[in-house]
Design a protein around this motif. Structure first.
Motif, PDB file in Angstrom:
ATOM      1  N   TYR A  83      18.423  20.864 -64.202  1.00 41.98           N
ATOM      2  CA  TYR A  83      17.854  21.731 -65.231  1.00 41.98           C
ATOM      3  C   TYR A  83      17.728  23.226 -64.499  1.00 41.98           C
ATOM      4  O   TYR A  83      17.589  23.050 -63.018  1.00 41.98           O
ATOM      5  CB  TYR A  83      16.713  21.330 -65.740  1.00 41.98           C
ATOM      6  CG  TYR A  83      16.749  20.031 -66.388  1.00 41.98           C
ATOM      7  CD1 TYR A  83      17.181  19.976 -67.531  1.00 41.98           C
ATOM      8  CD2 TYR A  83      16.132  19.018 -65.616  1.00 41.98           C
ATOM      9  CE1 TYR A  83      17.089  18.686 -68.142  1.00 41.98           C
ATOM     10  CE2 TYR A  83      16.067  17.600 -66.082  1.00 41.98           C
ATOM     11  CZ  TYR A  83      16.635  17.651 -67.525  1.00 41.98           C
ATOM     12  OH  TYR A  83      16.344  16.479 -67.976  1.00 41.98           O
ATOM     13  N   CYS A  84      17.734  24.304 -65.254  1.00 46.39           N
ATOM     14  CA  CYS A  84      17.509  25.529 -64.450  1.00 46.39           C
ATOM     15  C   CYS A  84      16.933  26.224 -65.767  1.00 46.39           C
ATOM     16  O   CYS A  84      16.833  26.037 -67.070  1.00 46.39           O
ATOM     17  CB  CYS A  84      18.639  26.184 -64.091  1.00 46.39           C
ATOM     18  SG  CYS A  84      19.802  27.059 -65.278  1.00 46.39           S
ATOM     19  N   SER A  85      16.254  27.477 -65.077  1.00 47.60           N
ATOM     20  CA  SER A  85      15.458  28.356 -66.257  1.00 47.60           C
ATOM     21  C   SER A  85      16.410  29.373 -66.913  1.00 47.60           C
ATOM     22  O   SER A  85      17.011  30.110 -66.049  1.00 47.60           O
ATOM     23  CB  SER A  85      14.225  28.954 -65.739  1.00 47.60           C
ATOM     24  OG  SER A  85      14.230  30.215 -66.338  1.00 47.60           O
ATOM     25  N   ARG A 120      14.031  28.109 -53.676  1.00 46.26           N
ATOM     26  CA  ARG A 120      14.411  29.234 -52.473  1.00 46.26           C
ATOM     27  C   ARG A 120      15.767  29.214 -52.399  1.00 46.26           C
ATOM     28  O   ARG A 120      16.418  28.416 -52.853  1.00 46.26           O
ATOM     29  CB  ARG A 120      13.825  28.199 -51.119  1.00 46.26           C
ATOM     30  CG  ARG A 120      12.218  27.959 -50.936  1.00 46.26           C
ATOM     31  CD  ARG A 120      11.494  29.299 -50.832  1.00 46.26           C
ATOM     32  NE  ARG A 120      11.770  29.647 -49.295  1.00 46.26           N
ATOM     33  CZ  ARG A 120      11.048  29.668 -48.395  1.00 46.26           C
ATOM     34  NH1 ARG A 120       9.798  28.827 -48.706  1.00 46.26           N
ATOM     35  NH2 ARG A 120      11.247  29.995 -47.160  1.00 46.26           N
ATOM     36  N   SER A 121      16.006  30.461 -51.826  1.00 47.38           N
ATOM     37  CA  SER A 121      17.597  30.543 -51.729  1.00 47.38           C
ATOM     38  C   SER A 121      18.431  29.788 -50.867  1.00 47.38           C
ATOM     39  O   SER A 121      17.547  29.128 -49.957  1.00 47.38           O
ATOM     40  CB  SER A 121      17.876  32.194 -51.373  1.00 47.38           C
ATOM     41  OG  SER A 121      17.007  32.119 -50.190  1.00 47.38           O
ATOM     42  N   PRO A 122      19.593  29.632 -51.116  1.00 45.26           N
ATOM     43  CA  PRO A 122      20.662  28.930 -50.694  1.00 45.26           C
ATOM     44  C   PRO A 122      20.761  28.792 -48.862  1.00 45.26           C
ATOM     45  O   PRO A 122      20.858  27.983 -48.159  1.00 45.26           O
ATOM     46  CB  PRO A 122      21.648  28.869 -50.927  1.00 45.26           C
ATOM     47  CG  PRO A 122      21.984  30.332 -51.664  1.00 45.26           C
ATOM     48  CD  PRO A 122      20.410  30.482 -52.136  1.00 45.26           C
ATOM     49  N   GLY A 123      20.350  29.994 -48.350  1.00 45.84           N
ATOM     50  CA  GLY A 123      20.382  30.308 -47.079  1.00 45.84           C
ATOM     51  C   GLY A 123      19.048  29.943 -45.890  1.00 45.84           C
ATOM     52  O   GLY A 123      19.247  29.778 -45.035  1.00 45.84           O
ATOM     53  N   THR A 124      18.184  29.388 -46.823  1.00 42.45           N
ATOM     54  CA  THR A 124      16.898  28.931 -46.226  1.00 42.45           C
ATOM     55  C   THR A 124      16.966  27.394 -45.510  1.00 42.45           C
ATOM     56  O   THR A 124      17.841  26.403 -46.518  1.00 42.45           O
ATOM     57  CB  THR A 124      15.578  29.135 -47.102  1.00 42.45           C
ATOM     58  OG1 THR A 124      15.980  28.325 -48.186  1.00 42.45           O
ATOM     59  CG2 THR A 124      15.438  30.686 -47.132  1.00 42.45           C
ATOM     60  N   ILE A 125      16.359  26.946 -44.724  1.00 45.56           N
ATOM     61  CA  ILE A 125      16.493  25.484 -44.351  1.00 45.56           C
ATOM     62  C   ILE A 125      15.428  24.977 -45.109  1.00 45.56           C
ATOM     63  O   ILE A 125      15.714  23.627 -45.414  1.00 45.56           O
ATOM     64  CB  ILE A 125      15.993  25.605 -42.885  1.00 45.56           C
ATOM     65  CG1 ILE A 125      16.099  24.048 -42.317  1.00 45.56           C
ATOM     66  CG2 ILE A 125      14.522  26.064 -42.758  1.00 45.56           C
ATOM     67  CD1 ILE A 125      17.477  23.867 -42.196  1.00 45.56           C
ATOM     68  N   ASN A 126      14.668  25.535 -45.915  1.00 41.49           N
ATOM     69  CA  ASN A 126      13.885  24.966 -46.742  1.00 41.49           C
ATOM     70  C   ASN A 126      14.667  24.197 -48.137  1.00 41.49           C
ATOM     71  O   ASN A 126      14.511  23.178 -48.504  1.00 41.49           O
ATOM     72  CB  ASN A 126      12.459  25.503 -47.450  1.00 41.49           C
ATOM     73  CG  ASN A 126      11.811  26.174 -46.382  1.00 41.49           C
ATOM     74  OD1 ASN A 126      12.042  26.369 -45.176  1.00 41.49           O
ATOM     75  ND2 ASN A 126      10.323  25.976 -46.652  1.00 41.49           N
ATOM     76  N   ALA A 127      15.644  25.022 -48.469  1.00 46.04           N
ATOM     77  CA  ALA A 127      16.400  24.774 -49.690  1.00 46.04           C
ATOM     78  C   ALA A 127      17.253  23.390 -49.131  1.00 46.04           C
ATOM     79  O   ALA A 127      17.332  22.594 -49.795  1.00 46.04           O
ATOM     80  CB  ALA A 127      17.398  25.641 -50.029  1.00 46.04           C
ATOM     81  N   GLU A 157      17.473  37.024 -66.405  1.00 46.88           N
ATOM     82  CA  GLU A 157      16.725  38.055 -65.604  1.00 46.88           C
ATOM     83  C   GLU A 157      17.633  38.573 -64.323  1.00 46.88           C
ATOM     84  O   GLU A 157      17.994  39.836 -64.089  1.00 46.88           O
ATOM     85  CB  GLU A 157      15.462  37.743 -65.064  1.00 46.88           C
ATOM     86  CG  GLU A 157      14.209  38.364 -65.492  1.00 46.88           C
ATOM     87  CD  GLU A 157      13.077  37.645 -65.201  1.00 46.88           C
ATOM     88  OE1 GLU A 157      12.881  37.330 -64.098  1.00 46.88           O
ATOM     89  OE2 GLU A 157      12.411  37.442 -66.191  1.00 46.88           O
ATOM     90  N   ILE A 158      18.227  37.569 -63.659  1.00 43.62           N
ATOM     91  CA  ILE A 158      18.966  37.924 -62.366  1.00 43.62           C
ATOM     92  C   ILE A 158      20.460  38.034 -62.877  1.00 43.62           C
ATOM     93  O   ILE A 158      21.106  38.496 -61.763  1.00 43.62           O
ATOM     94  CB  ILE A 158      18.791  36.906 -61.372  1.00 43.62           C
ATOM     95  CG1 ILE A 158      19.239  35.331 -61.714  1.00 43.62           C
ATOM     96  CG2 ILE A 158      17.218  36.849 -60.775  1.00 43.62           C
ATOM     97  CD1 ILE A 158      19.209  34.505 -60.436  1.00 43.62           C
ATOM     98  N   LEU A 206      14.580  27.162 -60.218  1.00 47.02           N
ATOM     99  CA  LEU A 206      13.901  28.031 -60.450  1.00 47.02           C
ATOM    100  C   LEU A 206      13.993  29.420 -59.555  1.00 47.02           C
ATOM    101  O   LEU A 206      14.302  29.250 -58.332  1.00 47.02           O
ATOM    102  CB  LEU A 206      12.520  27.845 -60.571  1.00 47.02           C
ATOM    103  CG  LEU A 206      11.918  26.898 -61.335  1.00 47.02           C
ATOM    104  CD1 LEU A 206      10.441  26.553 -61.411  1.00 47.02           C
ATOM    105  CD2 LEU A 206      12.356  27.404 -63.013  1.00 47.02           C
ATOM    106  N   GLY A 207      13.836  30.486 -60.067  1.00 42.08           N
ATOM    107  CA  GLY A 207      13.721  31.726 -59.206  1.00 42.08           C
ATOM    108  C   GLY A 207      14.964  31.890 -58.059  1.00 42.08           C
ATOM    109  O   GLY A 207      15.944  31.675 -58.592  1.00 42.08           O
ATOM    110  N   ASP A 208      14.640  32.027 -56.901  1.00 47.32           N
ATOM    111  CA  ASP A 208      15.571  32.332 -56.076  1.00 47.32           C
ATOM    112  C   ASP A 208      16.535  31.033 -55.798  1.00 47.32           C
ATOM    113  O   ASP A 208      17.827  30.953 -55.108  1.00 47.32           O
ATOM    114  CB  ASP A 208      15.125  32.667 -54.426  1.00 47.32           C
ATOM    115  CG  ASP A 208      14.604  34.268 -54.241  1.00 47.32           C
ATOM    116  OD1 ASP A 208      15.037  34.852 -55.493  1.00 47.32           O
ATOM    117  OD2 ASP A 208      14.099  34.637 -53.408  1.00 47.32           O
TER     118      ASP A 208
END
Lengths: 130, 116
Positions: free
Chosen positions: B75-77, B10-17, B83-84, B38-40
């Protein structure tokens, strides 16, 4: 098999809470054990005892509480997630001098260690949401 | 000791992150933990973060403490990073870039995977 269930999504806003409930019920019906259900992120809203959904809609919070009672489930709400979102049991409401408590007593408030413990003790950890 | 992999998508602005990071720190007290972005979730790794004006806490400052908590595998993809279009020199911490096949191996090697 021993399952741990983790719910991240809020009832009604997200299918996670309902799907988690249906899965947990199915697991129990098939004779498996549920080591713990852990509610994290917006999933903590599942413990809200004050929800009053319309009569012709599923009462997701009540369904969870009833399942927990019937099967003596260990249903844990993350304390950090809960306090941040205004979900308080009586002890926390007193501690922070808030005028009301809203967590159904069928759920217990505890720390993130309970999530880690569940993930280590269970044969399978199944997450709903995200 | 059990090995737990935390997957952050999840992107850093989210509370889930943010709450995912809390879970990672807690997990490191009980188990050998690694983390995969991964991803965002890759955006969490950027060092130039200033989310306070939008009412968000910059919890990513805590990433530098991961080694103190015994979280050695970060780690990261590699393919998603490409891609981003992010250069790993923009990261706040050292991250090992993995090919997709290595990510699959990482996921299967761990006893438990927790996604945030």
């Amino acid at each position: 098999m021993k399952f741990a269930i983790v719910v991240y999504g809020a009832p009604y806003s997200d299918q996670a809470s309902r799907s988690g409930y249906l899965f947990t019920r199915a697991v129990l019906e098939q004779g498996h054990d549920v080591y713990r259900v852990f509610f994290y992120h917006d999933g903590v809203y599942t413990a809200n005892a004050l929800a009053v959904p319309p009569q012709d809609e599923a009462d997701i919070q009540l369904d969870w509480a009833t399942l927990g009672k019937d099967h003596d489930l260990d249903m844990v709400v993350c304390i950090a997630s809960a306090l941040r979102r205004g979900m308080l049991d009586k002890a926390e409401a007193n501690r922070y001098e808030k005028h009301a408590a809203n967590i159904n007593p069928q759920f217990t408030i505890s720390g993130l260690g309970q999530l880690i413990d569940a993930s280590l003790q269970a044969d399978k950890i199944v997450t709903f949401g995200v | 000791m059990s090995q737990v992999l935390f997957v952050m998508s999840r992107s850093p602005g989210t509370i889930n992150a943010q709450e995912g990071f809390d879970a990672l720190l807690m997990g490191s007290a009980f188990a050998q933990c690694s983390v995969l972005f991964l991803g965002d979730g890759l955006y969490q790794l950027l060092k130039e973060q200033n989310p306070e004006p939008i009412g968000s806490k910059n919890y990513t400052k805590g990433f530098s403490a991961l080694t103190d908590y015994g979280v050695t595998g970060v780690y990261c993809s590699e393919s998603q990073l490409r891609e981003i279009g992010i250069d790993s020199r923009e990261f706040s911490i050292d991250v090992q870039q993995l090919a997709d096949a290595d990510i699959n191996r990482l996921l299967t090697e761990h006893d438990t995977v927790l996604s945030f």
